[in-house]
Design an enzyme around this catalytic site. Sequence first.
Site, PDB file in Angstrom:
ATOM      1  N   GLU A 125     -69.590  16.942  38.866  1.00 56.99           N
ATOM      2  CA  GLU A 125     -68.466  17.309  38.011  1.00 56.99           C
ATOM      3  C   GLU A 125     -68.939  17.643  36.601  1.00 56.99           C
ATOM      4  OE1 GLU A 125     -65.065  16.681  35.171  1.00 56.99           O
ATOM      5  OE2 GLU A 125     -66.973  15.599  35.265  1.00 56.99           O
ATOM      6  N   ASP A 144     -71.072  11.601  39.805  1.00 55.36           N
ATOM      7  CA  ASP A 144     -72.205  11.927  38.932  1.00 55.36           C
ATOM      8  C   ASP A 144     -71.928  11.525  37.492  1.00 55.36           C
ATOM      9  OD1 ASP A 144     -70.204  13.978  38.821  1.00 55.36           O
ATOM     10  OD2 ASP A 144     -71.645  15.287  37.805  1.00 55.36           O
TER      11      ASP A 144
END
Lengths: 398, 398
Positions: free
Chosen positions: B172, B118
């Site tokens: 994350e 991400d």
Amino acid sequence: MGLAFLSRTSMHATLGAGPGDRSAMDGPTRDGGGDPVGRAHADKMGDMDIDLGADVVTLTQQLVDISSVSHEEQEIADAVEAALRGLPHLVVTRRGHTIVARTELGRGERVVIAGHLDTVPLNDNLPSRLEGGVLHGLGSCDMKGGDAVMLKLAADVPEPNRDLTFVFYEAEEVDSVHNGLRKLTESDPHLLEADFAILMEPSNAAVEAGCQGTMRVDVRTTGERCHSARSWRGVNAIHLAGPVLARLNDYVAREPEIDGLIYHEGLNATGIRGGVAGNVIPDECVVEVNFRFAPDRSEADAEAFVRDFFEGYDVTVTDIAAGAMPGLDRPAAKQFLEVVGGEVAPKFGWTDVAQFTKLGIPAVNFGPGDPMFAHKQDEHVPIEHIERCERLLKDWLA
Amino acid sequence: MGLAFLSRTSMHATLGAGPGDRSAMDGPTRDGGGDPVGRAHADKMGDMDIDLGADVVTLTQQLVDISSVSHEEQEIADAVEAALRGLPHLVVTRRGHTIVARTELGRGERVVIAGHLDTVPLNDNLPSRLEGGVLHGLGSCDMKGGDAVMLKLAADVPEPNRDLTFVFYEAEEVDSVHNGLRKLTESDPHLLEADFAILMEPSNAAVEAGCQGTMRVDVRTTGERCHSARSWRGVNAIHLAGPVLARLNDYVAREPEIDGLIYHEGLNATGIRGGVAGNVIPDECVVEVNFRFAPDRSEADAEAFVRDFFEGYDVTVTDIAAGAMPGLDRPAAKQFLEVVGGEVAPKFGWTDVAQFTKLGIPAVNFGPGDPMFAHKQDEHVPIEHIERCERLLKDWLA
């Protein structure tokens, strides 16, 4: 104050909240005129009536129990308009949710008596509650006690010794662009022509003269963003605001005497904001400062003071409105004071008396309620204040 | 860090943003697993393919051009999963948008190589742009260059000298409850069993060892509300925060040496908020403080330091995660350093190496890109970094 406010080139493009406001923090404002939220609210509450034949305390309670948060004045304005239109000696005009009712008796003098119909937002303080000679509830102090006195004068004094202009207006507690009295000074100034004005804002049923000005500025610090794990690579704008707060802590208020009244200035942070994310050193911090200044300062003087005070910082004026000098030397004011009597005090808060000052009309604050309780959860008004205001004004007008 | 985090009784009820987060300011978080927003976004973008036969820079570019803001990793996870499932020497497992691919060669040692899929939110920085040996675009630095290296190792080294476990994980950059690696440590710890771990977070293609801890606290001042026109009747909570900022300005960072590495702590306001309305003296001000602490401090030590630093103020811990000791004395770490060479630096930011530390697995950060450009609008990665990481890891594993 609207015209002067709008004409200032130094003003921030998105106008800040007006001086009587609950600030820009309240979110987007809506125009009060027939807005759907107001209608929906009125429908939900059901139609409420007010009874001009009731005593002034009962009438206050009826007004308080019609919820009328700013921009939701439809129902209370309808009720007030209907009541006033039932009085044949008055000429009634409506603009939005602002109602003007005038006697046309050809008297040698005309007095405006004004009060706003809106309140700050609900805070679990409705319906009203009458207890031990005190009426509690949202708007009881600010300022439905005053509105009730006005309605009683309108109903019970059909032949006053001076012509009267009653103004019940909308949206005083929000951004000044919505203020019904301000709008009226622009759309229908002839309706406000008068020799003297009484604004029935809470003033402990005594006369409070003039009002202090108010100014809002943003004091901005600028740093440099970086990751908070390597904070030494950036410059923390919130830390830079530390000395701004230190200056505010060192501020000593000026308390000038004007026409025998002691005013009391104030310089305060009313808001602070900064931060990008929990792991980012912020590059901007804004301290929102409110300067309340005595009426012997002009707007320009006030701005110069604040800019000097925050020298070295980026200062943006977001709102400014001059105060009003007490004007107690004017004949109309003198006559009023003679009849009403009592100690005259200075008005610390900005009120719409400044609107009248701009029209050249001397004006005082005189209304029931302790302004200390305005905008508080436990807002309340002693019924003795309401009754005293009614009695003194009836004596003066009889 | 999830378990330790959740077990703390001193923790605020609404958990703050996790250490790798963009903070609670980002608004409500959503679960990344098959969320409708992710799907809608993927549909809008159309299916993107990645080509494991391409060179590592082209592959990085392909990954960058698949937008994968946190909670919208559906499309990139699908692409990565499809590519890995095409490699017969790998056993692939998927959990939400987290993909694990393992060799099962019966080697005497196993290494985890991990990277998140991400990115932080779009900031007008897609699609990617390759210019003068530098690849620009959201996620290029943090951390799709590292992801591309992992994919090339998976494709090009079918018989590594150590068994490998590749972990491509979701979420994350947001609240740690969503972190795919953290979830995996709880749901499938056996998939992570290893002798050593490499987290391919940007570290200038050099080894950064351990990581600092991070802690968030709210420092709260309490005053007394009143109208700003009579400010002397209240107590201004924003003014009370002045000395809090003064203490932060006086803070001197500790820079301890640990295993020969110099860490660098930091104590910073990352947010400040206060204010009720433009005409109200505020009764509360909150300074949000982020403490980054060297790995020789425990969570308890860090908390004691901060509470002592702000003695006299109301301090609430909203988030805390210990760092990770460098662990360079462990055999697996030593061997890796011998092959990779170069200067070893301390990791200042908190990274998921701490997840491995909790599992007892020594771990280092080693990935392309300068972490200074992570989360910046002009995020970028030198292609030389990507190529160097690929080459060094292939040398080590061949």
